[in-house]
Design an enzyme around this catalytic site. Sequence first.
Site, PDB file in Angstrom:
ATOM      1  CB  VAL A  65     -10.689  -2.972   0.298  1.00  0.00           C
ATOM      2  CG1 VAL A  65     -11.840  -3.368   1.210  1.00  0.00           C
ATOM      3  CG2 VAL A  65      -9.868  -4.194  -0.091  1.00  0.00           C
ATOM      4  CD  GLU A  97       5.110   2.188 -10.272  1.00  0.00           C
ATOM      5  OE1 GLU A  97       3.930   2.237 -10.681  1.00  0.00           O
ATOM      6  OE2 GLU A  97       6.052   1.775 -10.969  1.00  0.00           O
ATOM      7  CG  ASN A 102      -1.463   3.519   0.974  1.00  0.00           C
ATOM      8  OD1 ASN A 102      -1.905   3.071   2.030  1.00  0.00           O
ATOM      9  ND2 ASN A 102      -2.091   3.362  -0.182  1.00  0.00           N
ATOM     10  CE1 TYR A 109      -0.287  -4.279  -2.513  1.00  0.00           C
ATOM     11  CE2 TYR A 109       0.614  -2.069  -2.197  1.00  0.00           C
ATOM     12  CZ  TYR A 109      -0.364  -2.903  -2.699  1.00  0.00           C
ATOM     13  OH  TYR A 109      -1.420  -2.377  -3.398  1.00  0.00           O
TER      14      TYR A 109
HETATM   15  C1  LIG Z   1      -4.717  -0.968   1.140  1.00  0.00           C
HETATM   16  C2  LIG Z   1      -6.054  -1.723   1.194  1.00  0.00           C
HETATM   17  C3  LIG Z   1      -6.268  -2.481  -0.109  1.00  0.00           C
HETATM   18  C4  LIG Z   1      -5.975  -2.755   2.351  1.00  0.00           C
HETATM   19  O1  LIG Z   1      -7.197  -3.467   2.375  1.00  0.00           O
HETATM   20  P1  LIG Z   1      -7.923  -3.822   3.763  1.00  0.00           P
HETATM   21  O2  LIG Z   1      -9.037  -4.747   3.462  1.00  0.00           O
HETATM   22  O3  LIG Z   1      -8.256  -2.563   4.472  1.00  0.00           O
HETATM   23  O4  LIG Z   1      -6.728  -4.549   4.541  1.00  0.00           O
HETATM   24  P2  LIG Z   1      -6.806  -5.888   5.413  1.00  0.00           P
HETATM   25  O5  LIG Z   1      -7.963  -5.820   6.338  1.00  0.00           O
HETATM   26  O6  LIG Z   1      -6.684  -7.066   4.521  1.00  0.00           O
HETATM   27  O7  LIG Z   1      -5.477  -5.721   6.291  1.00  0.00           O
HETATM   28  C5  LIG Z   1      -4.199  -5.870   5.733  1.00  0.00           C
HETATM   29  C6  LIG Z   1      -3.168  -5.482   6.759  1.00  0.00           C
HETATM   30  O8  LIG Z   1      -3.213  -4.062   6.989  1.00  0.00           O
HETATM   31  C7  LIG Z   1      -3.500  -3.778   8.361  1.00  0.00           C
HETATM   32  N1  LIG Z   1      -4.441  -2.661   8.401  1.00  0.00           N
HETATM   33  C8  LIG Z   1      -5.619  -2.583   7.763  1.00  0.00           C
HETATM   34  N2  LIG Z   1      -6.199  -1.396   8.014  1.00  0.00           N
HETATM   35  C9  LIG Z   1      -5.358  -0.735   8.836  1.00  0.00           C
HETATM   36  C10 LIG Z   1      -5.367   0.557   9.438  1.00  0.00           C
HETATM   37  N3  LIG Z   1      -6.383   1.393   9.257  1.00  0.00           N
HETATM   38  N4  LIG Z   1      -4.324   0.927  10.199  1.00  0.00           N
HETATM   39  C11 LIG Z   1      -3.274   0.094  10.392  1.00  0.00           C
HETATM   40  N5  LIG Z   1      -3.195  -1.147   9.827  1.00  0.00           N
HETATM   41  C12 LIG Z   1      -4.214  -1.546   9.069  1.00  0.00           C
HETATM   42  C13 LIG Z   1      -4.141  -5.024   8.899  1.00  0.00           C
HETATM   43  O9  LIG Z   1      -3.938  -5.142  10.303  1.00  0.00           O
HETATM   44  C14 LIG Z   1      -3.412  -6.112   8.140  1.00  0.00           C
HETATM   45  O10 LIG Z   1      -2.139  -6.351   8.683  1.00  0.00           O
HETATM   46  P3  LIG Z   1      -1.854  -7.608   9.650  1.00  0.00           P
HETATM   47  O11 LIG Z   1      -2.278  -8.830   8.885  1.00  0.00           O
HETATM   48  O12 LIG Z   1      -0.394  -7.540   9.907  1.00  0.00           O
HETATM   49  O13 LIG Z   1      -2.709  -7.406  10.861  1.00  0.00           O
HETATM   50  C15 LIG Z   1      -7.230  -0.779   1.502  1.00  0.00           C
HETATM   51  O14 LIG Z   1      -6.951  -0.072   2.679  1.00  0.00           O
HETATM   52  C16 LIG Z   1      -7.531   0.204   0.384  1.00  0.00           C
HETATM   53  O15 LIG Z   1      -8.216  -0.139  -0.571  1.00  0.00           O
HETATM   54  N6  LIG Z   1      -7.026   1.454   0.505  1.00  0.00           N
HETATM   55  C17 LIG Z   1      -7.320   2.506  -0.475  1.00  0.00           C
HETATM   56  C18 LIG Z   1      -6.734   2.185  -1.818  1.00  0.00           C
HETATM   57  C19 LIG Z   1      -5.254   1.953  -1.732  1.00  0.00           C
HETATM   58  O16 LIG Z   1      -4.516   2.704  -1.098  1.00  0.00           O
HETATM   59  N7  LIG Z   1      -4.800   0.890  -2.420  1.00  0.00           N
HETATM   60  C20 LIG Z   1      -3.387   0.549  -2.522  1.00  0.00           C
HETATM   61  C21 LIG Z   1      -2.814   1.347  -3.645  1.00  0.00           C
HETATM   62  S1  LIG Z   1      -1.133   0.876  -3.961  1.00  0.00           S
END
Ligand SMILES: CC(C)(COP(=O)(O)OP(=O)(O)OC[C@H]1O[C@@H](n2cnc3c(N)ncnc32)[C@H](O)[C@@H]1OP(=O)(O)O)[C@@H](O)C(=O)NCCC(=O)NCCS
Length: 145
Positions: A65, A97, A102, A109
């Site tokens: 995202v 993985e 992270n 997940y």
């Molecule tokens: C991992 C990723 C896809 C999550 O997407 P996102 O849109 O930020 O996440 P969401 O808003 O849908 O939140 C998902 C969950 O994470 C939690 N969360 C989101 N951002 C957070 C933060 N900064 N700190 C703590 N928790 C967090 C949310 O509270 C939610 O949990 P909950 O439903 O129990 O409250 C995004 O952070 C990202 O793209 N990161 C960089 C790329 C990456 O690491 N991808 C995964 C590779 S395996």
Amino acid sequence: MVMADLPAVLEVEQQAYPWPWTLGIFRDCLRSGYECWVMELEQALAGYSVLSVAAGEAHLLNLCVAPAVQGRGLGRWLLEQTLNLARWHQVDTVFLEVRHSNRVARHLYEQAGFNEIGLRPGYYPAGQGREDAVVMARPMRFPQA
Ligand SMILES: CC(C)(COP(=O)(O)OP(=O)(O)OC[C@H]1O[C@@H](n2cnc3c(N)ncnc32)[C@H](O)[C@@H]1OP(=O)(O)O)[C@@H](O)C(=O)NCCC(=O)NCCS
């Protein structure tokens, strides 16, 4: 995702990851026929996912995202859509993985039904040395799936 999306995809990839995929990796994924999807918000790229499917298994290779719109539930939505694709392909299991450090992704997940099934030591490059990958799997054929 189509080839024309790749400049914007690469820009987000470079913002979101300290060790981003290259253009060549995204091209290879598209050419290989992997499930590559973009998520748009107000006509701008907000995220994407890449899923490979073979022999009854799927591998979530990338879920991302854009940093500017993280923390709004889009990651959860994109993951759900990607799991729907895996369901459509009738796979038994989705694997992935994720970096041990992270925490946000691992939490996401786990909430989506993935279990930790192993560790790949030193799988990822890291600031100092290497970092372990946590291997996760989500069964897709149980009643909950
Ligand atoms: C991992 C990723 C896809 C999550 O997407 P996102 O849109 O930020 O996440 P969401 O808003 O849908 O939140 C998902 C969950 O994470 C939690 N969360 C989101 N951002 C957070 C933060 N900064 N700190 C703590 N928790 C967090 C949310 O509270 C939610 O949990 P909950 O439903 O129990 O409250 C995004 O952070 C990202 O793209 N990161 C960089 C790329 C990456 O690491 N991808 C995964 C590779 S395996």
